[in-house]
Design an enzyme around this catalytic site. Structure first.
Site, PDB file in Angstrom:
ATOM      1  CG  HIS A   1      39.600  53.035  30.823  1.00 20.01           C
ATOM      2  ND1 HIS A   1      40.792  53.779  31.144  1.00 20.01           N
ATOM      3  CD2 HIS A   1      39.452  52.295  32.080  1.00 20.01           C
ATOM      4  CE1 HIS A   1      41.399  53.155  32.199  1.00 20.01           C
ATOM      5  NE2 HIS A   1      40.645  52.404  32.650  1.00 20.01           N
TER       6      HIS A   1
ATOM      7  CB  CYS B   1      39.871  54.674  34.749  1.00 21.86           C
ATOM      8  SG  CYS B   1      41.256  53.762  35.749  1.00 21.86           S
TER       9      CYS B   1
ATOM     10  CG  ASN C   1      44.159  50.866  33.571  1.00 15.25           C
ATOM     11  OD1 ASN C   1      44.242  52.083  33.137  1.00 15.25           O
ATOM     12  ND2 ASN C   1      43.096  50.283  34.104  1.00 15.25           N
TER      13      ASN C   1
HETATM   14  O1  UT7 Z   1      40.655  50.786  35.179  1.00 14.21           O
HETATM   15  C1  UT7 Z   1      39.782  50.689  36.505  1.00 14.21           C
HETATM   16  C2  UT7 Z   1      38.737  49.767  36.434  1.00 14.21           C
HETATM   17  N1  UT7 Z   1      39.596  48.573  36.438  1.00 14.21           N
HETATM   18  C3  UT7 Z   1      39.073  47.421  35.542  1.00 14.21           C
HETATM   19  O2  UT7 Z   1      38.124  47.721  34.639  1.00 14.21           O
HETATM   20  C4  UT7 Z   1      39.613  46.064  35.924  1.00 14.21           C
HETATM   21  C5  UT7 Z   1      38.574  45.260  36.130  1.00 14.21           C
HETATM   22  N2  UT7 Z   1      39.127  43.724  36.410  1.00 14.21           N
HETATM   23  C6  UT7 Z   1      39.725  42.923  35.619  1.00 14.21           C
HETATM   24  O3  UT7 Z   1      39.859  43.408  34.397  1.00 14.21           O
HETATM   25  C7  UT7 Z   1      39.799  41.725  35.884  1.00 14.21           C
HETATM   26  O4  UT7 Z   1      39.038  41.060  36.973  1.00 14.21           O
HETATM   27  C8  UT7 Z   1      41.248  41.136  36.307  1.00 14.21           C
HETATM   28  C9  UT7 Z   1      42.309  41.240  35.187  1.00 14.21           C
HETATM   29  C10 UT7 Z   1      41.883  42.135  37.323  1.00 14.21           C
HETATM   30  C11 UT7 Z   1      41.511  39.855  36.951  1.00 14.21           C
HETATM   31  O5  UT7 Z   1      40.652  39.089  35.997  1.00 14.21           O
HETATM   32  P1  UT7 Z   1      39.595  37.799  36.278  1.00 14.21           P
HETATM   33  O6  UT7 Z   1      39.604  36.910  35.208  1.00 14.21           O
HETATM   34  O7  UT7 Z   1      38.577  38.445  36.895  1.00 14.21           O
HETATM   35  O8  UT7 Z   1      40.324  36.995  37.438  1.00 14.21           O
HETATM   36  P2  UT7 Z   1      40.170  36.605  38.737  1.00 14.21           P
HETATM   37  O9  UT7 Z   1      40.469  37.878  39.432  1.00 14.21           O
HETATM   38  O10 UT7 Z   1      38.776  35.915  38.911  1.00 14.21           O
HETATM   39  O11 UT7 Z   1      41.260  35.453  39.083  1.00 14.21           O
HETATM   40  C12 UT7 Z   1      41.246  34.330  38.420  1.00 14.21           C
HETATM   41  C13 UT7 Z   1      42.404  33.513  38.823  1.00 14.21           C
HETATM   42  C14 UT7 Z   1      42.467  33.516  40.501  1.00 14.21           C
HETATM   43  O12 UT7 Z   1      42.917  32.117  40.795  1.00 14.21           O
HETATM   44  P3  UT7 Z   1      42.000  31.067  41.427  1.00 14.21           P
HETATM   45  O13 UT7 Z   1      41.277  31.643  42.619  1.00 14.21           O
HETATM   46  O14 UT7 Z   1      41.030  30.790  40.141  1.00 14.21           O
HETATM   47  O15 UT7 Z   1      42.778  29.838  41.879  1.00 14.21           O
HETATM   48  C15 UT7 Z   1      43.527  34.338  40.721  1.00 14.21           C
HETATM   49  O16 UT7 Z   1      44.403  34.114  41.988  1.00 14.21           O
HETATM   50  O17 UT7 Z   1      43.654  34.005  38.540  1.00 14.21           O
HETATM   51  C16 UT7 Z   1      44.459  34.266  39.594  1.00 14.21           C
HETATM   52  N3  UT7 Z   1      45.194  35.451  39.262  1.00 14.21           N
HETATM   53  C17 UT7 Z   1      46.495  35.404  38.625  1.00 14.21           C
HETATM   54  N4  UT7 Z   1      47.047  34.327  38.064  1.00 14.21           N
HETATM   55  C18 UT7 Z   1      48.162  34.786  37.500  1.00 14.21           C
HETATM   56  C19 UT7 Z   1      45.195  36.650  39.604  1.00 14.21           C
HETATM   57  N5  UT7 Z   1      46.239  37.528  39.194  1.00 14.21           N
HETATM   58  C20 UT7 Z   1      47.112  36.655  38.467  1.00 14.21           C
HETATM   59  C21 UT7 Z   1      48.050  36.929  37.718  1.00 14.21           C
HETATM   60  N6  UT7 Z   1      48.671  35.855  37.212  1.00 14.21           N
HETATM   61  N7  UT7 Z   1      48.590  38.224  37.648  1.00 14.21           N
END
Ligand code: UT7
Length: 331
Positions: free
Chosen positions: A258, A118, A288
């Site tokens: 980004h 990225c 993204n």
């Molecule tokens: O561009 C390159 C660099 N990349 C980034 O900068 C991305 C950085 N990361 C992020 O933007 C975020 O971490 C994400 C958007 C990928 C995820 O958001 P988060 O707030 O960190 O969520 P999480 O991974 O902690 O997941 C929270 C919950 C989980 O469920 P439980 O374990 O709390 O029951 C996940 O399983 O959300 C669940 N989850 C979803 N639910 C519905 C994960 N993906 C989804 C989804 N829809 N698509």
């Protein structure tokens, strides 16, 4: 002799996104997700997808470059070098930059790909700036082109909702008025490779029946870990660049971040003391697009930019790689 040293300025922007719109609602039918979760956790409503046989990142990049050639009335033979930032090259080799050069007729240009995920566009722009500043080059194209859908696992809700396809490009030329790229701080840390990568297809783990069955040819991300590094990395390096030059958020006309997650963008803007009205955000419509996010922002905002505007471009991505660039808009 010129009064001011040569600076490297962006003198044109081109962009291209494919027609197909993949909405959050369509994703709801593909994986266990919902529009509300995606919008509130990421800021994304839809993303573009390149459909059709035989189409690749080079086709997206080619359209972006053609727009620049059209706008500037430029003969492709005048292009000296093309740097293409991408993690979704048409093939592992040759470089997608070479394929774009062939498709646009830039047969006098040499070129190469920049693989910094990225942060690829920022790293490529910084490299192009040095070619121009050296005095040896007059016309360098920097392209960010990604067909992210080619490496998305549309059964993995953790990643497939985040990414989209698109390309942006800029022409970089010498400037003698002190406009263009003023300074950049670029960083990388290979210890971060475990959190965001593609498991197979490289020399470490060549493609095999097993790697295909294990779905290892798709982007893999440990979202939460990357999130923590991204918030700190992008905000810290942007603040460092401001402090280095005695600038505050008030001196900045536009932050061009980004587009990985709206919450990361907000954290960076807050840390820099930059109001939301001065932040370029288009993540809601493109998602993204990896190396293409920053030039696609410039493309969307080009009409609103004024000569002399102070822009901070900031990125964070796989590697880890991150960085920030201060530039004065040149037209
Ligand atoms: O561009 C390159 C660099 N990349 C980034 O900068 C991305 C950085 N990361 C992020 O933007 C975020 O971490 C994400 C958007 C990928 C995820 O958001 P988060 O707030 O960190 O969520 P999480 O991974 O902690 O997941 C929270 C919950 C989980 O469920 P439980 O374990 O709390 O029951 C996940 O399983 O959300 C669940 N989850 C979803 N639910 C519905 C994960 N993906 C989804 C989804 N829809 N698509």
């Amino acid at each position: 002799m010129n009064a001011k040293p040569i600076t490297a300025a962006i003198t044109a922007v081109g962009g291209y996104v494919p027609d197909y719109v993949l909405t959050n609602f369509e994703l709801e039918k593909m994986v266990d997700t919902n529009d509300e979760w995606i919008r509130t956790r990421t800021g994304i409503s839809e993303r573009r997808i390149l459909k059709g046989e035989g189409l690749a990142s080079s086709d997206l990049g080619t359209e972006a470059v053609k727009e620049i050639l059209r706008k500037k009335g430029l003969d492709p033979l005048e292009i000296e070098c093309i740097i293409c930032a991408t993690v979704t090259p048409d093939m592992v080799f040759p470089a997608t930059a070479n394929i774009i050069a062939d498709k646009v007729g830039a047969t006098n240009a040499w070129g190469f790909d920049m693989e910094a995920a990225c942060s690829g566009f920022l790293f490529a722009l910084s490299t192009a700036a040095m070619f121009i500043e050296s005095g040896r080059y007059k016309k360098v194209l920097v392209v960010g082109a990604e067909k992210m859908s080619a490496i998305m696992d549309y059964t993995d809700r953790n990643t497939c909702v985040l990414f989209g396809d698109g390309a942006g490009a800029v022409l970089v030329e010498p400037n003698h008025e002190g406009l263009g790229m003023i300074d950049s701080i670029m960083k990388s840390d290979g210890a971060g490779r475990h959190y965001l990568h593609m498991k197979a297809g490289g020399s470490l783990k060549p493609a095999s029946v097993e790697t295909v069955l294990a779905r290892e040819h798709f982007a893999y991300q440990e979202g939460q870990s990357v999130f923590k590094f991204a918030v700190r990395g992008m905000a810290d390096v942007s603040a460092e660049l401001l402090e280095k030059h005695g600038l505050t958020g008030n001196d900045i006309d536009w932050l061009v971040p980004h587009q990985a997650n709206l919450r990361i963008i907000d954290a960076t803007a807050n840390r820099m003391g930059i109001g939301k009205e001065k932040v370029m955000i288009n993540i809601e419509k493109y998602g993204n697009t990896t190396a293409a996010t920053i030039p696609l922002c410039l493309w969307d905002w080009e009409q609103r930019l004024k000569k002399g505007d102070n822009l901070i471009l900031a990125a964070f991505g796989g590697g880890f790689t991150w960085g920030a660039t201060w530039l004065k808009w040149a037209y």
